[in-house]
Design a protein around this motif. Sequence first.
Motif, PDB file in Angstrom:
ATOM      1  N   UNK A   1     -49.923  15.800  94.306  1.00  0.00           N
ATOM      2  CA  UNK A   1     -50.755  14.788  94.968  1.00  0.00           C
ATOM      3  C   UNK A   1     -51.743  14.162  93.989  1.00  0.00           C
ATOM      4  N   UNK A   2     -52.359  14.997  93.157  1.00  0.00           N
ATOM      5  CA  UNK A   2     -53.301  14.474  92.172  1.00  0.00           C
ATOM      6  C   UNK A   2     -52.598  13.577  91.161  1.00  0.00           C
ATOM      7  N   UNK A   3     -51.397  13.969  90.749  1.00  0.00           N
ATOM      8  CA  UNK A   3     -50.651  13.164  89.779  1.00  0.00           C
ATOM      9  C   UNK A   3     -50.294  11.796  90.354  1.00  0.00           C
ATOM     10  N   UNK A   4     -49.852  11.774  91.624  1.00  0.00           N
ATOM     11  CA  UNK A   4     -49.493  10.501  92.249  1.00  0.00           C
ATOM     12  C   UNK A   4     -50.730   9.628  92.434  1.00  0.00           C
ATOM     13  N   UNK A   5     -51.856  10.226  92.806  1.00  0.00           N
ATOM     14  CA  UNK A   5     -53.079   9.440  92.971  1.00  0.00           C
ATOM     15  C   UNK A   5     -53.545   8.874  91.631  1.00  0.00           C
ATOM     16  N   UNK A   6     -53.419   9.651  90.548  1.00  0.00           N
ATOM     17  CA  UNK A   6     -53.764   9.144  89.224  1.00  0.00           C
ATOM     18  C   UNK A   6     -52.832   8.003  88.821  1.00  0.00           C
ATOM     19  N   UNK A   7     -51.530   8.140  89.122  1.00  0.00           N
ATOM     20  CA  UNK A   7     -50.591   7.057  88.831  1.00  0.00           C
ATOM     21  C   UNK A   7     -50.906   5.814  89.651  1.00  0.00           C
ATOM     22  N   UNK A   8     -51.315   6.003  90.888  1.00  0.00           N
ATOM     23  CA  UNK A   8     -51.729   4.869  91.722  1.00  0.00           C
ATOM     24  C   UNK A   8     -52.934   4.163  91.110  1.00  0.00           C
ATOM     25  N   UNK A   9     -53.916   4.927  90.632  1.00  0.00           N
ATOM     26  CA  UNK A   9     -55.097   4.333  90.004  1.00  0.00           C
ATOM     27  C   UNK A   9     -54.733   3.572  88.744  1.00  0.00           C
ATOM     28  N   UNK A  10     -53.760   4.102  87.974  1.00  0.00           N
ATOM     29  CA  UNK A  10     -53.325   3.396  86.770  1.00  0.00           C
ATOM     30  C   UNK A  10     -52.614   2.097  87.112  1.00  0.00           C
ATOM     31  N   UNK A  11     -51.814   2.096  88.162  1.00  0.00           N
ATOM     32  CA  UNK A  11     -51.055   0.906  88.520  1.00  0.00           C
ATOM     33  C   UNK A  11     -51.947  -0.176  89.117  1.00  0.00           C
ATOM     34  N   UNK A  12     -52.994   0.205  89.823  1.00  0.00           N
ATOM     35  CA  UNK A  12     -53.888  -0.773  90.451  1.00  0.00           C
ATOM     36  C   UNK A  12     -55.070  -1.143  89.564  1.00  0.00           C
ATOM     37  N   UNK A  13     -55.179  -0.550  88.383  1.00  0.00           N
ATOM     38  CA  UNK A  13     -56.282  -0.863  87.488  1.00  0.00           C
ATOM     39  C   UNK A  13     -56.131  -2.269  86.919  1.00  0.00           C
ATOM     40  N   UNK A  14     -57.266  -2.920  86.699  1.00  0.00           N
ATOM     41  CA  UNK A  14     -57.243  -4.268  86.116  1.00  0.00           C
ATOM     42  C   UNK A  14     -57.169  -4.240  84.596  1.00  0.00           C
ATOM     43  N   UNK A  15     -57.231  -3.043  83.994  1.00  0.00           N
ATOM     44  CA  UNK A  15     -57.181  -2.909  82.549  1.00  0.00           C
ATOM     45  C   UNK A  15     -55.736  -2.793  82.066  1.00  0.00           C
ATOM     46  N   UNK A  16     -55.505  -3.190  80.834  1.00  0.00           N
ATOM     47  CA  UNK A  16     -54.153  -3.142  80.258  1.00  0.00           C
ATOM     48  C   UNK A  16     -53.713  -1.695  80.099  1.00  0.00           C
ATOM     49  N   UNK A  17     -52.466  -1.365  80.434  1.00  0.00           N
ATOM     50  CA  UNK A  17     -51.997   0.025  80.342  1.00  0.00           C
ATOM     51  C   UNK A  17     -52.131   0.629  78.955  1.00  0.00           C
ATOM     52  N   UNK A  18     -52.003  -0.188  77.907  1.00  0.00           N
ATOM     53  CA  UNK A  18     -52.089   0.344  76.545  1.00  0.00           C
ATOM     54  C   UNK A  18     -53.521   0.514  76.060  1.00  0.00           C
ATOM     55  N   UNK A  19     -54.493  -0.026  76.787  1.00  0.00           N
ATOM     56  CA  UNK A  19     -55.880   0.014  76.343  1.00  0.00           C
ATOM     57  C   UNK A  19     -56.769   0.923  77.192  1.00  0.00           C
ATOM     58  N   UNK A  20     -56.381   1.211  78.428  1.00  0.00           N
ATOM     59  CA  UNK A  20     -57.214   2.038  79.288  1.00  0.00           C
ATOM     60  C   UNK A  20     -57.226   3.474  78.773  1.00  0.00           C
ATOM     61  N   UNK A  21     -58.365   4.137  78.909  1.00  0.00           N
ATOM     62  CA  UNK A  21     -58.503   5.513  78.429  1.00  0.00           C
ATOM     63  C   UNK A  21     -58.285   6.492  79.585  1.00  0.00           C
ATOM     64  N   UNK A  22     -58.041   7.741  79.223  1.00  0.00           N
ATOM     65  CA  UNK A  22     -57.846   8.773  80.247  1.00  0.00           C
ATOM     66  C   UNK A  22     -59.122   8.998  81.054  1.00  0.00           C
ATOM     67  N   UNK A  23     -60.286   8.894  80.415  1.00  0.00           N
ATOM     68  CA  UNK A  23     -61.553   9.088  81.131  1.00  0.00           C
ATOM     69  C   UNK A  23     -61.780   7.965  82.140  1.00  0.00           C
ATOM     70  N   UNK A  24     -61.441   6.738  81.781  1.00  0.00           N
ATOM     71  CA  UNK A  24     -61.579   5.629  82.723  1.00  0.00           C
ATOM     72  C   UNK A  24     -60.655   5.806  83.924  1.00  0.00           C
ATOM     73  N   UNK A  25     -59.420   6.219  83.667  1.00  0.00           N
ATOM     74  CA  UNK A  25     -58.491   6.455  84.771  1.00  0.00           C
ATOM     75  C   UNK A  25     -58.940   7.618  85.640  1.00  0.00           C
ATOM     76  N   UNK A  26     -59.513   8.642  85.025  1.00  0.00           N
ATOM     77  CA  UNK A  26     -60.018   9.786  85.785  1.00  0.00           C
ATOM     78  C   UNK A  26     -61.113   9.351  86.756  1.00  0.00           C
ATOM     79  N   UNK A  27     -62.035   8.506  86.299  1.00  0.00           N
ATOM     80  CA  UNK A  27     -63.095   8.025  87.178  1.00  0.00           C
ATOM     81  C   UNK A  27     -62.537   7.107  88.261  1.00  0.00           C
ATOM     82  N   UNK A  28     -61.519   6.326  87.932  1.00  0.00           N
ATOM     83  CA  UNK A  28     -60.902   5.472  88.952  1.00  0.00           C
ATOM     84  C   UNK A  28     -60.234   6.311  90.041  1.00  0.00           C
TER      85      UNK A  28
END
Length: 368
Positions: free
Chosen positions: A126-153
Motif C-alpha cells: 500500500x505504501x509503495x502504491x501511494x508513493x508511486x501515485x505521488x510520483x505520477x501526480x507530482x508537477x516535478x520532472x521524474x528525473x529531477x524530483x528527489x526521494x525526500x520530496x516524494x516522501x513528503x508528497x
Amino acid sequence: PLRPCVVLRRPAALASGDGGACAVRLLPVWSPDLFPVAKLMPDLNAARSAAPPGAAGAALPPTALYNSCVLEDSRMRAHLELLHKALAKTPALRDTILLFKRWALARSLLWRPAASSVATPLSGFCLSVLAAHSAQTSSMAPSQVSSFQLFKLALSALASTDWAAQKLTFGRAVGTPLTPEEQKACGAHFYDGDGAFNFFWRLGPFIGEIAWEARRALRLLDAEADPFEAVFGLHSSSPALLWDLVVRTPPLSPLGLCPAAVPAAGVGPDTPPALPFPGPAPADNPEAMRLATRIAQVLVEGLGDRCTRSAARLATHGGVDGGHVSVVLGFQLEPLHLERSVDRGPQADSPEAQRFRELWGSEKAELR
C-alpha cells in the motif's frame, strides 16, 4: 496474518556462502478473467453460501471487504507491473519507498519480522502504491524530483485527504467525493486506475491514526533541524511509550482478520461509527476490527474529556506468519480531568439520557 500463503524457510544453519537464512512466500491467486469484476463491486453480496437458511439473496447486506479480498488476488500481477513501470520512470521512487516503510515501521504501522509485533493492517505494498501515485501526480520532472520530496508528497496525501468524505484514485492529483454506497462499503478509499479495486480496504478503523502520524511527521520535518530520530527512530515506537492507557485483548482466532461471511448481530449499515472509523462500519467487518471499534467506542464515551486521543493496533503472537492476533487500544489522557470523580450527564428528559444510562448502568447513573 493478512492473507493465506505458503512460507518456505531456509534456516541459517543450512545456508551456504553468504546467503544466510531466508523465507519464500507463495501467494495463491486466481486468473483475472475467472470472475467478472462487476460481480465483485462493493455494493454486492458474494458470500451467499454462508448466509442464514431462508435468507433471500436480495436481502443480504453487501460483502464489500470480502469482495475486495477476492479482487485483490486477481490484480496482484497487474499491480506489480504498475509498480515496476513507476520505478523505471522515476529513479527516486525506490528510495522514497524505503523512507516510507522506515517511517511506518518507526510508528508501529507496519509489521516487523519478529516473534511478536504491534502494527496496523497497512502493508508495504500500500505504501509503495501511494508513493508511486505521488510520483505520477507530482508537477516535478521524474528525473529531477528527489526521494525526500516524494516522501513528503506521499505523507501529504495521507495527511490532507478527508477520508470520511473523499477518495483517491491512482494517477489523479485531486480527491473526489465519496458516494453514499462507497461510504457504507469501507472507511478508507484509494482506488486503482479504473476505480474497481480499493487498495485501502483493510484500513477503515486505522486510517485516522495513520493520517495523524503523517501530519505529525510533516510537522517534524518542517520544524526540526535534524528530524531523523523523531521521524524514523525506532526507540519510541513501543505502545507503553506512545500512550497513557493501553488495553489489550486475549488472542483471537486465526480468522480474526478475515472478512465475516455473516454479519455479526447488531452490525449493519446503520451501526454508529466508533474509533476513528469514518462513516458506518461495513457489514462484513472482521472480528478484530469489530472488537477494536466497539471497545474504543465504549471507553472513549466513558472517559469523556479525560481522553484526548485514541488509537488502535493489532498485535501478533508467534510471528506474523501463522500466529494469533490480539487487538491493542491506546489512549492519551488529559491530566487536568483525571481526578474528577463525578461526570454530569445530559438532562433527564433529553434523547441522550437513555444512552448515558445504558452506558453506565442503573447502579452508577443516578438521577439528581
